[in-house]
Design an enzyme around this catalytic site. Structure first.
Site, PDB file in Angstrom:
ATOM      1  N   LYS A  49       7.375  30.356  -1.317  1.00  0.00           N
ATOM      2  CA  LYS A  49       6.907  31.247  -2.390  1.00  0.00           C
ATOM      3  C   LYS A  49       6.379  32.556  -1.813  1.00  0.00           C
ATOM      4  CE  LYS A  49       2.380  29.008  -2.334  1.00  0.00           C
ATOM      5  NZ  LYS A  49       1.540  27.962  -2.960  1.00  0.00           N
TER       6      LYS A  49
ATOM      7  N   TYR B  54     -12.711  58.062   6.910  1.00  0.00           N
ATOM      8  CA  TYR B  54     -13.460  58.311   5.668  1.00  0.00           C
ATOM      9  C   TYR B  54     -14.870  57.733   5.706  1.00  0.00           C
ATOM     10  CZ  TYR B  54      -8.919  59.373   3.524  1.00  0.00           C
ATOM     11  OH  TYR B  54      -7.707  59.911   3.215  1.00  0.00           O
TER      12      TYR B  54
HETATM   13  C1  LIG Z   1       1.470  26.894  -2.037  1.00  0.00           C
HETATM   14  C2  LIG Z   1       1.607  25.477  -2.371  1.00  0.00           C
HETATM   15  C3  LIG Z   1       1.831  24.517  -1.375  1.00  0.00           C
HETATM   16  C4  LIG Z   1       1.809  24.829   0.104  1.00  0.00           C
HETATM   17  O1  LIG Z   1       0.467  24.899   0.527  1.00  0.00           O
HETATM   18  P1  LIG Z   1       0.126  25.104   2.071  1.00  0.00           P
HETATM   19  O2  LIG Z   1      -1.330  24.831   2.159  1.00  0.00           O
HETATM   20  O3  LIG Z   1       0.476  26.511   2.382  1.00  0.00           O
HETATM   21  O4  LIG Z   1       0.950  24.146   2.815  1.00  0.00           O
HETATM   22  C5  LIG Z   1       2.068  23.211  -1.766  1.00  0.00           C
HETATM   23  N1  LIG Z   1       2.071  22.887  -3.078  1.00  0.00           N
HETATM   24  C6  LIG Z   1       1.814  23.775  -4.046  1.00  0.00           C
HETATM   25  C7  LIG Z   1       1.804  23.331  -5.457  1.00  0.00           C
HETATM   26  C8  LIG Z   1       1.571  25.093  -3.739  1.00  0.00           C
HETATM   27  O5  LIG Z   1       1.310  25.971  -4.712  1.00  0.00           O
END
Ligand SMILES: *Cc1c(COP(=O)(O)O)cnc(C)c1O
Length: 390
Positions: free
Chosen positions: A39, A271
Site C-alpha cells: 500500500k 528561516y
Molecule cells: C499496513 C497494514 C499491514 C502491514 O503492517 P506492517 O506493520 O507494516 O507489517 C497489515 N495489515 C493491515 C490491515 C494493514 O493496514
C-alpha cells in the site's frame, strides 16, 4: 559516477534486500503464506517493482489499502492473489470483482456493494470478512458478526460471492506481552469458530502484521501480512534493530550537495535563524526539504552523512532544502549526502530520523515525496515478468 549520482535527490531501492527480507519473514512464519503489503506505493518504495520482487521471493499474496492501488497492480500485469481492505461507498467494486481481487467487508453496506458488483459483473466476488477483535478501527464488532456472516453465507449460497477469508488486525502487536494481544486472539478464534460453524470455509485466516509475524507465532494462522519488515525496517525499536532481526533496510535516501561555502562566526542559518554558527565554518546546502518528505520536525536534529561524517540539520528544514554545518570541511558541490540507508556505511537509518522527528520509521519512508525519483537496483530478470513464482 553513474547517471543517477547526478540527480538532485534519489531514493535507491535495493530489491535484493527486499527479496532477502521476504525470505527471512517466510522462515519466521513457516507454514503460513506471506502477503506482501505494498500500500501507499509500497511504503514509498514503488509498489510495482516491490510487488514483483516480493513475488519472486515467494510472496503468494499482495495487499493494498485502497482498491485503486490493487487495480494498479493488476494493470501492471501482476497476477495471483491481491487483496485490498479500505473501501468507501461507491468504490470500484465491480472493477475489483472483474479483476479477481479479494475485497474486504467489515459491515453490511460493504457486503451489499460487493453483491451488487458481482451481479453486474456476472461473476462471484471474492470477499474476506473483517472482524474487529479489539483494535476499534475497521471491521465488524462481535455483536454484529452473526448478521454479517449470515448475510454473506446467504449470498454465497446464491452464487454471488465466495467467502475467501476471515481476518483481523492487532492494536498492540509491537508491544510484546500487551494484554490486548491475547484478548484479541481469543476474540478472533471465537469469531472464526462461529463463521465456520455457519458453514464458512475460508481459504485464509489471518491477523499478523510485521510485529506479530516477528513476535507472535500463534498469530500466524494461514497467512501473514508484512509491510514494514519487508522493507527492512524494524516495526519498533524495542523489538530489535533491523540487523538484529535479520532484516536489511531497502531504501537509501541521498542528495547531491548543492553548495559549500565559508561563513563567519555568528551567522544565522535558515528561516527563523534557529541556528547560529558558533565559529568560522563551512556550510553545506542539501537540496531536499519537507516537500520531499524530510520532516520539518527534524529541524536542528536530523542526521546526514556528508564527506564521511554525520552532520546535523542546522536550523530549520525548509520546503526544498536545508543546511548542515560542515565545521570547516569542504566536500565538493555534487558530493553525496546520505540522509538514511541500511547504516553499514556509517549513514543514519530511517529509525534515526524517526527519533529525530519524534515519529516512527514507517512515516519516514512512506512520506518521501513524489519529486524524489525512486531508483530500483538489483532487479532480477524474472521480476520484469511479474507473475506468481513458478
Ligand atoms: C499496513 C497494514 C499491514 C502491514 O503492517 P506492517 O506493520 O507494516 O507489517 C497489515 N495489515 C493491515 C490491515 C494493514 O493496514
Amino acid at each position: 559516477m553513474n547517471e543517477t549520482a547526478s540527480l538532485r535527490a534519489r531514493a535507491e531501492i535495493d530489491l535484493a534486500a527486499l527479496r532477502a527480507n521476504v525470505r527471512v519473514l517466510r522462515e519466521r512464519a513457516a507454514g503460513a503464506q506471506l502477503m506482501a503489503v505494498v500500500k501507499s506505493d509500497g511504503y514509498g518504495h514503488g509498489a510495482v517493482p516491490c510487488a514483483r520482487a516480493a513475488r519472486a521471493a515467494g510472496a503468494t499474496w499482495l495487499g493494498t489499502a485502497t482498491p485503486h492501488e490493487a487495480l494498479a497492480l493488476r494493470a501492471a500485469g501482476l497476477d495471483g492473489r491481491i487483496m485490498c481492505w479500505l473501501w468507501t461507498p461507491g468504490g470500484p467494486w465491480r472493477e475489483a470483482v472483474e479483476a479477481g481481487i479479494d475485497v474486504s467487508a467489515g459491515g453490511m453496506w460493504a457486503l451489499r456493494e460487493a453483491v451488487a458488483a458481482a451481479r453486474s459483473a456476472g461473476r462471484p466476488a471474492r470477499v474476506q470478512l473483517k472482524a474487529d477483535t479489539g483494535l476499534g478501527r475497521g471491521g465488524c464488532q462481535p455483536a454484529d458478526w452473526p448478521e454479517l456472516v449470515g448475510a454473506a453465507r446467504d449470498a454465497e449460497r446464491a452464487g454471488h460471492l465466495r467467502i475467501t477469508g476471515l481476518w483481523s488486525h492487532f492494536a498492540c502487536a509491537d508491544e510484546p506481552g500487551h494484554p490486548s494481544i491475547a484478548a484479541q486472539l481469543d476474540v478472533y478464534r471465537d469469531m472464526v469458530a462461529y463463521a465456520e460453524k455457519e458453514g464458512v470455509e475460508p481459504e485464509v485466516r489471518h491477523m499478523a502484521n510485521s510485529p506479530a509475524t516477528l513476535t507472535i507465532p500463534e498469530a500466524h494462522f494461514d497467512l501473514v501480512r508484512t509491510g514494514i519488515a519487508m522493507y527492512g525496517i524494524s516495526p519498533a525499536p524495542e523489538l530489535g534493530t533491523s540487523p538484529e532481526l535479520g532484516l536489511r533496510p531497502v531504501m537509501t535516501l541521498s542528495a547531491s550537495v548543492a553548495l559549500v561555502k565559508d561563513a563567519p562566526a555568528g551567522h544565522g542559518v535558515s528561516y527563523g535563524h534557529h541556528y547560529t554558527t558558533p565559529a568560522d565554518t563551512t556550510l553545506g546546502l542539501i537540496p531536499v526539504g519537507y516537500a520531499d518528505g524530510v520532516p520539518r520536525h527534524a529541524s536542528g536534529s536530523g542526521p546526514v552523512l556528508v564527506g564521511g561524517k554525520v552532520r546535523t540539520v542546522a536550523g530549520r528544514v525548509a520546503m526544498d532544502q536545508f543546511v548542515v554545518d560542515l565545521g570547516g570541511d569542504r566536500p565538493e558541490a555534487g558530493a553525496e549526502a546520505v540522509l538514511f540507508g541500511p547504516g553499514d556505511r556509517g549513514e543514519p537509518t530511517a529509525q534515526d530520523w524517526a527519533e529525530a522527528a519524534g515519529t516512527i520509521a514507517y512515516e519516514i519512508v512512506t512520506r518521501i515525496g513524489a519529486r524524489v525519483p525512486r531508483v530500483h537496483v538489483n532487479e532480477t530478470p524474472d521480476e520484469t515478468a511479474g507473475g506468481v513464482p513458478r
